[in-house]
Motif scaffolding. Structure first.
Motif, PDB file in Angstrom:
ATOM      1  N   SER A 145       0.875  -1.139   0.049  1.00 37.65           N
ATOM      2  CA  SER A 145       0.003  -0.120  -0.065  1.00 37.65           C
ATOM      3  C   SER A 145       0.682   1.363  -0.042  1.00 37.65           C
ATOM      4  CB  SER A 145      -1.011  -0.012   1.226  1.00 37.65           C
ATOM      5  OG  SER A 145      -1.812   1.100   1.271  1.00 37.65           O
ATOM      6  N   LYS A 146       1.821   1.421   0.871  1.00 41.18           N
ATOM      7  CA  LYS A 146       2.717   2.336   0.744  1.00 41.18           C
ATOM      8  C   LYS A 146       3.783   2.409  -0.178  1.00 41.18           C
ATOM      9  CE  LYS A 146       2.128   2.720   5.849  1.00 41.18           C
ATOM     10  NZ  LYS A 146       2.796   2.391   7.067  1.00 41.18           N
ATOM     11  N   ALA A 147       4.259   1.496  -0.540  1.00 40.43           N
ATOM     12  CA  ALA A 147       5.149   1.323  -1.598  1.00 40.43           C
ATOM     13  C   ALA A 147       4.657   1.670  -3.115  1.00 40.43           C
ATOM     14  CB  ALA A 147       5.996  -0.002  -1.537  1.00 40.43           C
ATOM     15  N   PHE A 148       3.715   1.136  -3.344  1.00 45.29           N
ATOM     16  CA  PHE A 148       2.970   0.942  -4.657  1.00 45.29           C
ATOM     17  C   PHE A 148       1.585   1.508  -4.819  1.00 45.29           C
ATOM     18  CE2 PHE A 148       6.171  -2.233  -4.506  1.00 45.29           C
ATOM     19  CZ  PHE A 148       7.111  -1.668  -5.494  1.00 45.29           C
ATOM     20  N   ASN A 149       1.046   1.913  -3.669  1.00 47.32           N
ATOM     21  CA  ASN A 149      -0.461   2.404  -3.579  1.00 47.32           C
ATOM     22  C   ASN A 149      -1.504   1.400  -3.996  1.00 47.32           C
ATOM     23  OD1 ASN A 149       0.035   5.288  -2.984  1.00 47.32           O
ATOM     24  ND2 ASN A 149       0.784   5.781  -5.124  1.00 47.32           N
ATOM     25  N   TRP A 150      -1.117   0.244  -3.797  1.00 46.02           N
ATOM     26  CA  TRP A 150      -2.185  -0.887  -4.026  1.00 46.02           C
ATOM     27  C   TRP A 150      -3.333  -0.590  -2.913  1.00 46.02           C
ATOM     28  CZ3 TRP A 150       0.735  -6.004  -5.077  1.00 46.02           C
ATOM     29  CH2 TRP A 150       1.788  -5.922  -6.227  1.00 46.02           C
ATOM     30  N   THR A 151      -4.428  -1.268  -3.358  1.00 49.10           N
ATOM     31  CA  THR A 151      -5.588  -1.344  -2.390  1.00 49.10           C
ATOM     32  C   THR A 151      -5.899  -2.738  -2.273  1.00 49.10           C
ATOM     33  OG1 THR A 151      -7.201  -1.036  -4.127  1.00 49.10           O
ATOM     34  CG2 THR A 151      -6.442   1.315  -3.050  1.00 49.10           C
ATOM     35  N   PHE A 152      -6.608  -3.213  -0.979  1.00 51.68           N
ATOM     36  CA  PHE A 152      -6.887  -4.271  -0.714  1.00 51.68           C
ATOM     37  C   PHE A 152      -8.320  -4.664  -0.312  1.00 51.68           C
ATOM     38  CE2 PHE A 152      -2.400  -3.602  -0.248  1.00 51.68           C
ATOM     39  CZ  PHE A 152      -1.722  -4.909  -0.734  1.00 51.68           C
ATOM     40  N   THR A 153      -8.657  -5.640  -0.445  1.00 45.31           N
ATOM     41  CA  THR A 153     -10.086  -6.544  -0.036  1.00 45.31           C
ATOM     42  C   THR A 153      -9.737  -7.631   0.673  1.00 45.31           C
ATOM     43  OG1 THR A 153     -11.035  -5.305  -2.080  1.00 45.31           O
ATOM     44  CG2 THR A 153     -12.303  -6.888  -0.572  1.00 45.31           C
ATOM     45  N   ASP A 154     -10.181  -7.560   1.919  1.00 41.14           N
ATOM     46  CA  ASP A 154      -9.829  -8.821   2.628  1.00 41.14           C
ATOM     47  C   ASP A 154     -11.018  -9.858   2.475  1.00 41.14           C
ATOM     48  OD1 ASP A 154      -7.542  -7.886   3.806  1.00 41.14           O
ATOM     49  OD2 ASP A 154      -8.609  -7.147   5.763  1.00 41.14           O
ATOM     50  N   TYR A 155     -10.808 -11.095   2.412  1.00 42.29           N
ATOM     51  CA  TYR A 155     -11.658 -12.325   2.293  1.00 42.29           C
ATOM     52  C   TYR A 155     -11.438 -13.278   3.406  1.00 42.29           C
ATOM     53  CZ  TYR A 155     -12.870 -10.382  -2.306  1.00 42.29           C
ATOM     54  OH  TYR A 155     -13.308  -9.554  -3.285  1.00 42.29           O
ATOM     55  N   GLY A 156     -11.785 -12.949   4.539  1.00 47.31           N
ATOM     56  CA  GLY A 156     -11.291 -13.502   5.849  1.00 47.31           C
ATOM     57  C   GLY A 156     -10.322 -13.370   6.164  1.00 47.31           C
ATOM     58  N   PRO A 157      -9.549 -13.935   7.437  1.00 42.01           N
ATOM     59  CA  PRO A 157      -8.546 -13.874   8.190  1.00 42.01           C
ATOM     60  C   PRO A 157      -7.165 -14.461   7.203  1.00 42.01           C
ATOM     61  CG  PRO A 157      -9.439 -15.612   9.181  1.00 42.01           C
ATOM     62  CD  PRO A 157     -10.615 -15.169   7.984  1.00 42.01           C
ATOM     63  N   ASN A 158      -7.395 -15.238   6.264  1.00 45.10           N
ATOM     64  CA  ASN A 158      -6.264 -15.601   5.480  1.00 45.10           C
ATOM     65  C   ASN A 158      -5.934 -15.430   4.055  1.00 45.10           C
ATOM     66  OD1 ASN A 158      -5.448 -17.240   7.835  1.00 45.10           O
ATOM     67  ND2 ASN A 158      -7.241 -18.696   7.383  1.00 45.10           N
ATOM     68  N   TYR A 159      -6.709 -14.322   3.475  1.00 50.02           N
ATOM     69  CA  TYR A 159      -6.725 -14.086   2.286  1.00 50.02           C
ATOM     70  C   TYR A 159      -6.990 -12.394   1.950  1.00 50.02           C
ATOM     71  CZ  TYR A 159      -6.191 -14.637  -2.729  1.00 50.02           C
ATOM     72  OH  TYR A 159      -5.838 -14.539  -4.008  1.00 50.02           O
ATOM     73  N   THR A 160      -6.161 -12.017   1.378  1.00 42.51           N
ATOM     74  CA  THR A 160      -6.617 -10.309   0.851  1.00 42.51           C
ATOM     75  C   THR A 160      -6.072 -10.307  -0.521  1.00 42.51           C
ATOM     76  OG1 THR A 160      -6.268  -8.007   1.291  1.00 42.51           O
ATOM     77  CG2 THR A 160      -4.232  -9.641   1.436  1.00 42.51           C
ATOM     78  N   ALA A 161      -7.132  -9.678  -1.471  1.00 35.43           N
ATOM     79  CA  ALA A 161      -6.809  -9.322  -2.784  1.00 35.43           C
ATOM     80  C   ALA A 161      -6.453  -7.993  -3.115  1.00 35.43           C
ATOM     81  CB  ALA A 161      -8.357  -9.444  -3.546  1.00 35.43           C
ATOM     82  N   PHE A 162      -5.784  -7.873  -4.040  1.00 34.89           N
ATOM     83  CA  PHE A 162      -5.107  -6.472  -4.324  1.00 34.89           C
ATOM     84  C   PHE A 162      -5.751  -5.797  -5.653  1.00 34.89           C
ATOM     85  CE2 PHE A 162      -1.637  -9.298  -5.792  1.00 34.89           C
ATOM     86  CZ  PHE A 162      -1.285  -9.013  -6.924  1.00 34.89           C
TER      87      PHE A 162
END
Length: 117
Positions: A26-43
């Motif tokens: 997020s800080k290095a490349f300005n990617w955004t994230f969506t969490d899908y439960g505690p073990n997965y996040t999409a960018f």
């Protein structure tokens, strides 16, 4: 998401700590994230869709290239017929289903399709 058969559609990485991984990208490349439960996040905002899967294992080769195909059974059989090996059989996840395979050189990839309506 624009889905075309046989195109690289998604890239999945492993991560030991999702919070640190999200903060870094997020800080290095300005990617955004969506969490899908505690073990997965999409960018997003990276040029290609992808995600990070939480693992406690040591990460050796953390990237999983994901292809799209409308008919998993057909492409799975084609992969087997051509000498590929199924590493993870077809399973469902929110929004779709997929399987993972090893090509004849041992590279692991995945193929996914949307969930049945």
């Amino acid at each position: 998401m624009n889905t075309t058969n046989n195109h690289i559609n998604y890239i999945e990485f492993k991560a030991n700590n999702l919070d640190k991984t999200k903060a870094f990208y997020s800080k290095a490349f300005n990617w955004t994230f969506t969490d899908y439960g505690p073990n997965y996040t999409a960018f997003e905002d990276s040029g290609v869709s992808g995600g990070f899967e939480k693992t406690d294992d040591t990460i050796t080769n953390g990237a999983l290239i994901v292809l799209h195909h409308n008919n998993l059974e057909t492409i799975k059989q084609n992969i087997i017929d051509l000498g590929g090996t199924i590493a993870v059989d077809i399973f469902s996840f929110p929004g779709g289903k997929r399987f993972q395979f090893l090509d004849p050189s041992g590279n692991e990839l995945a193929v996914w399709c949307e969930a049945d309506e």
